[in-house]
Design an enzyme around this catalytic site. Structure first.
Site, PDB file in Angstrom:
ATOM      1  N   SER A   1       0.626  -1.092   0.048  1.00 27.82           N
ATOM      2  CA  SER A   1       0.031  -0.157   0.367  1.00 27.82           C
ATOM      3  C   SER A   1       0.958   1.358   0.090  1.00 27.82           C
ATOM      4  CB  SER A   1      -0.966   0.201   1.147  1.00 27.82           C
ATOM      5  OG  SER A   1      -0.033  -0.338   2.245  1.00 27.82           O
TER       6      SER A   1
ATOM      7  N   GLU B   1      -6.043  -0.756  -7.748  1.00 33.44           N
ATOM      8  CA  GLU B   1      -5.044   0.010  -8.320  1.00 33.44           C
ATOM      9  C   GLU B   1      -3.918  -1.098  -9.256  1.00 33.44           C
ATOM     10  OE1 GLU B   1      -4.479   4.317  -6.391  1.00 33.44           O
ATOM     11  OE2 GLU B   1      -3.974   2.570  -5.061  1.00 33.44           O
TER      12      GLU B   1
ATOM     13  N   ASN C   1      -4.245   6.982  -2.093  1.00 28.96           N
ATOM     14  CA  ASN C   1      -3.662   7.662  -1.113  1.00 28.96           C
ATOM     15  C   ASN C   1      -2.910   8.844  -1.280  1.00 28.96           C
ATOM     16  OD1 ASN C   1      -4.456   5.679   0.740  1.00 28.96           O
ATOM     17  ND2 ASN C   1      -2.700   4.472   0.598  1.00 28.96           N
TER      18      ASN C   1
ATOM     19  N   HIS D   1      -3.107  -3.211  -6.131  1.00 29.77           N
ATOM     20  CA  HIS D   1      -3.476  -2.714  -4.736  1.00 29.77           C
ATOM     21  C   HIS D   1      -4.759  -2.770  -4.718  1.00 29.77           C
ATOM     22  CE1 HIS D   1      -3.670   0.961  -1.954  1.00 29.77           C
ATOM     23  NE2 HIS D   1      -3.313  -0.181  -1.184  1.00 29.77           N
TER      24      HIS D   1
HETATM   25  N1  LIG Z   1      -5.109  -4.044   5.656  1.00 31.28           N
HETATM   26  C1  LIG Z   1      -5.169  -2.990   4.686  1.00 31.28           C
HETATM   27  O1  LIG Z   1      -6.337  -2.126   4.977  1.00 31.28           O
HETATM   28  C2  LIG Z   1      -4.397  -3.172   3.578  1.00 31.28           C
HETATM   29  C3  LIG Z   1      -5.038  -2.515   2.492  1.00 31.28           C
HETATM   30  C4  LIG Z   1      -4.243  -2.336   1.151  1.00 31.28           C
HETATM   31  C5  LIG Z   1      -2.932  -3.119   1.137  1.00 31.28           C
HETATM   32  N2  LIG Z   1      -2.569  -3.591   2.303  1.00 31.28           N
HETATM   33  C6  LIG Z   1      -1.237  -4.301   2.208  1.00 31.28           C
HETATM   34  O2  LIG Z   1      -1.407  -5.667   2.053  1.00 31.28           O
HETATM   35  C7  LIG Z   1      -0.536  -6.475   2.927  1.00 31.28           C
HETATM   36  C8  LIG Z   1      -0.953  -7.247   3.883  1.00 31.28           C
HETATM   37  O3  LIG Z   1      -1.815  -6.604   4.864  1.00 31.28           O
HETATM   38  P1  LIG Z   1      -2.720  -7.413   5.789  1.00 31.28           P
HETATM   39  O4  LIG Z   1      -3.611  -6.190   6.371  1.00 31.28           O
HETATM   40  O5  LIG Z   1      -3.363  -8.466   5.111  1.00 31.28           O
HETATM   41  O6  LIG Z   1      -1.492  -7.898   6.764  1.00 31.28           O
HETATM   42  P2  LIG Z   1      -1.864  -8.957   7.951  1.00 31.28           P
HETATM   43  O7  LIG Z   1      -0.847  -8.702   9.067  1.00 31.28           O
HETATM   44  O8  LIG Z   1      -3.487  -9.315   8.216  1.00 31.28           O
HETATM   45  O9  LIG Z   1      -1.319 -10.420   7.047  1.00 31.28           O
HETATM   46  C9  LIG Z   1      -0.014 -10.518   6.703  1.00 31.28           C
HETATM   47  C10 LIG Z   1       0.137 -12.048   6.724  1.00 31.28           C
HETATM   48  O10 LIG Z   1       1.287 -12.210   5.947  1.00 31.28           O
HETATM   49  C11 LIG Z   1       1.919 -13.169   6.659  1.00 31.28           C
HETATM   50  N3  LIG Z   1       3.585 -13.428   6.283  1.00 31.28           N
HETATM   51  C12 LIG Z   1       4.184 -12.313   6.834  1.00 31.28           C
HETATM   52  N4  LIG Z   1       5.523 -12.518   6.271  1.00 31.28           N
HETATM   53  C13 LIG Z   1       5.501 -13.577   5.377  1.00 31.28           C
HETATM   54  C14 LIG Z   1       6.314 -14.368   4.500  1.00 31.28           C
HETATM   55  N5  LIG Z   1       7.604 -13.868   4.358  1.00 31.28           N
HETATM   56  N6  LIG Z   1       5.921 -15.376   3.722  1.00 31.28           N
HETATM   57  C15 LIG Z   1       4.406 -15.730   4.135  1.00 31.28           C
HETATM   58  N7  LIG Z   1       3.812 -15.112   4.904  1.00 31.28           N
HETATM   59  C16 LIG Z   1       3.990 -14.016   5.277  1.00 31.28           C
HETATM   60  C17 LIG Z   1       1.662 -12.994   8.082  1.00 31.28           C
HETATM   61  O11 LIG Z   1       1.727 -14.443   8.910  1.00 31.28           O
HETATM   62  C18 LIG Z   1       0.093 -12.678   8.145  1.00 31.28           C
HETATM   63  O12 LIG Z   1      -0.635 -13.682   8.058  1.00 31.28           O
HETATM   64  C19 LIG Z   1       0.494  -5.232   3.341  1.00 31.28           C
HETATM   65  O13 LIG Z   1       1.588  -5.043   2.415  1.00 31.28           O
HETATM   66  C20 LIG Z   1      -0.306  -4.174   3.415  1.00 31.28           C
HETATM   67  O14 LIG Z   1       0.350  -2.814   3.448  1.00 31.28           O
HETATM   68  C21 LIG Z   1      -3.307  -3.636   3.590  1.00 31.28           C
END
Ligand SMILES: NC(=O)c1ccc[n+]([C@@H]2O[C@H](COP(=O)([O-])OP(=O)(O)OC[C@H]3O[C@@H](n4cnc5c(N)ncnc54)[C@H](O)[C@@H]3O)[C@@H](O)[C@H]2O)c1
Length: 511
Positions: A121, A154, A192, A142
């Site tokens: 993000s 995106e 953003n 994204h």
């Molecule tokens: N949450 C949001 O609102 C949102 C919105 C858009 C984008 N994002 C992006 O999406 C991505 C994930 O966010 P999220 O909210 O789902 O996070 P989250 O913490 O809910 O989930 C991340 C998952 O990835 C796993 N993980 C971490 N490192 C790993 C690796 N090396 N190999 C395999 N698994 C791994 C963790 O165990 C966890 O289950 C981030 O880059 C975040 O910036 C998040």
């Protein structure tokens, strides 16, 4: 010809990975889901099952489609299981090095034609791709949270991403039921980036003591049509999240004043006034009796003050506003007036008083851009008398129109915030980050604003938006308000803001 992506790997089974896996499976893709934490992928599949069963219960999906989709998702215990994937998307922790490592590890597992996508993000897609042997197949994808319900995505092209990769992902986005917009890799992408103006300008108005935070929120909801005011939004997101994002985007644009946050946000973050999560933000969530009430204008009664109405010469008074003055006693000429109402565009009341040589004690500004029967913003200069404000409020109260009183602010509140939103969007189009049509879609779907910035700017008129920005720039001398050339040229040529150049211009992202 872009290749169809049917076998999808998802790395990271958190909130985002789970949502991406779910929409891909519902679109008929086979999905392999991997998470480094034991059992996380299987738990994610049960959460998907719960979510999809709720969709069935609400009649939003058929039970057969849901059963078929769930059968298509497999929890895998190693990324090696993804060797036949057409696409692998990572949705792991938001850190550069782990993301680069996942993609470079995948390069030695998948076929050379497999697309590698990142759901980052805030990180640079270009920098993530730079670690890969074949950066041409790396692309940003994204999504927004929750993925099945936020129908925007995106597709971010880094300088070396191939057009076929972008197209393949756009096609899959459409298949999963999302509206895809193509964005050149740049800080904040489109959503953003475009969201910077609303909150930072709200904070700037507060820092200038233009009005209390709850009055600013109320004006932006009632007059501007926003679902939430900037301070309600900051409280919801939490200053611990919003302040670092504001600071990071400002620094990624090398300190461009358009993105400059105000210090009071950091000060409040340091004080632990983070928002809903700590019970105290701008609003108090612990003490239910502390709700802030805007002083009602209902008890303001017509005092017999004679009102004189001046338009500041810039434009005719809209009928909708003239109608609100029906009950006012009209002065025969300005010398007999107790209250002088002015409607500046761009300038503040102090400037109108000076330009037209009026008695400052008698002058009140009305917002003719966003003022309506739903609410009217009244602007006062440092010399306006309290009795004048009371009389002006009574004029509108007689028509049951709530009034919000603010201190001098070029462009009032809603026109000023909207002009900043439009200006930022124009600059994004100028820099070739995305097209006006895609920016409008991104802002409506991703930020939930009542209109896209180009749509809004065209409705208000490019000349009016420009006049507000010029007024802000003249008053503060702050580069933050310098109008984008995209806006200036279209205002000069009387063209719509949404009009692209008739002769295609070079792109800022040569491929
Ligand atoms: N949450 C949001 O609102 C949102 C919105 C858009 C984008 N994002 C992006 O999406 C991505 C994930 O966010 P999220 O909210 O789902 O996070 P989250 O913490 O809910 O989930 C991340 C998952 O990835 C796993 N993980 C971490 N490192 C790993 C690796 N090396 N190999 C395999 N698994 C791994 C963790 O165990 C966890 O289950 C981030 O880059 C975040 O910036 C998040």
């Amino acid at each position: 010809m872009a290749k169809a992506l049917s076998v999808v790997g998802v790395v990271g089974a958190g909130a985002m990975g789970r949502g991406i896996a779910q929409v891909c499976a519902m679109a008929g893709c086979s999905v392999q889901l991997f998470d480094m934490s034991d059992g996380a992928a299987s738990r994610a599949i049960s959460l998907m099952r719960d979510d999809l069963m709720q969709a069935v219960a609400k009649g939003k999906a058929s039970a057969e489609d849901v059963v078929a989709a769930l059968q298509k998702i497999t929890a895998v215990t190693t990324m090696h299981a993804m060797s036949t994937c057409d696409l692998v998307v990572e949705a792991i922790v938001e850190q550069l090095e782990p993301k680069q490592k996942v993609l470079t590890d995948l390069e030695s597992i998948v076929e050379p034609t497999c697309v590698l996508a990142t759901n980052t993000s805030s990180l640079s897609v270009t920098e993530i791709a730079a670690a890969c042997v074949t950066p041409g197949r790396v692309v940003g994808w994204h999504f927004f949270n929750p993925v099945p319900r936020m129908k925007l995505v995106e597709v971010i092209r880094a300088p070396r991403t191939t057009p076929e990769t972008v197209q393949a992902l756009v096609n899959l986005s459409v298949r999963v039921g999302h509206r895809a917009i193509v964005v050149s890799d740049s800080p904040g992408f489109v959503v953003n980036h475009a969201g910077r103006a609303f909150v930072t300008e709200g904070l700037k108005l507060l820092a200038e003591c233009t009005a209390d935070y709850y009055v600013l929120d109320e004006i932006l909801r009632t007059c501007g049509g926003f679902r939430m005011g900037p301070f309600e939004l900051l409280d919801l997101t939490g200053l611990d999240v919003s302040v670092p994002v504001m600071e990071s985007i400002h620094s990624q644009f090398y300190g461009d004043d358009r993105y400059r946050p105000v210090t009071l946000a950091r000060t409040r973050m340091l004080a632990g006034l983070l928002g809903r999560k700590t019970g105290q933000g701008f609003y108090d969530y612990e003490n239910k009796n502390s709700t802030r009430e805007i002083e009602s204008s209902h008890d303001q009664h017509l005092t017999g003050s004679a009102v004189w109405w001046l338009t500041d010469g810039a434009a005719a008074v809209p009928d909708s506003i003239s109608a609100l003055l029906n009950d006012a006693k009209r002065a025969r000429d300005i010398s007999e007036a107790d209250v002088i109402l002015v409607a500046p565009i761009g300038g503040d009341v102090s400037s109108v008083v000076t330009d037209l040589q009026l008695d400052p004690g008698k002058v009140v500004g009305v917002d003719r851009v966003f003022g309506s029967a739903a609410g009217m913003t009244l602007m006062v200069c440092p010399g306006t008398a309290a009795a004048t404000v009371a009389a002006a409020r009574a004029v509108f109260a007689a028509q049951a129109v709530p009034t919000f009183v603010i201190a001098d602010s070029p462009g009032f509140v809603a026109p000023r915030v909207v002009a900043c939103i439009v200006n930022l969007a124009c600059e994004m189009a100028q820099q070739g980050i995305s097209s006006p049509a895609d920016i409008d879609i991104a802002v409506r779907l991703g930020l939930g604003y009542p209109a896209g910035p180009f749509e809004w700017g065209d409705r208000l008129g490019p000349k009016l938006v420009l006049a507000i920005l010029e007024g802000l720039y003249a008053t503060f001398g702050d580069q933050r308000y310098r109008p984008s050339p995209w806006l200036v040229r279209r205002a000069k040529l009387s063209l719509p803001l949404s009009a692209p150049d008739r002769i295609a211009q070079p792109t800022s992202v040569p491929s």
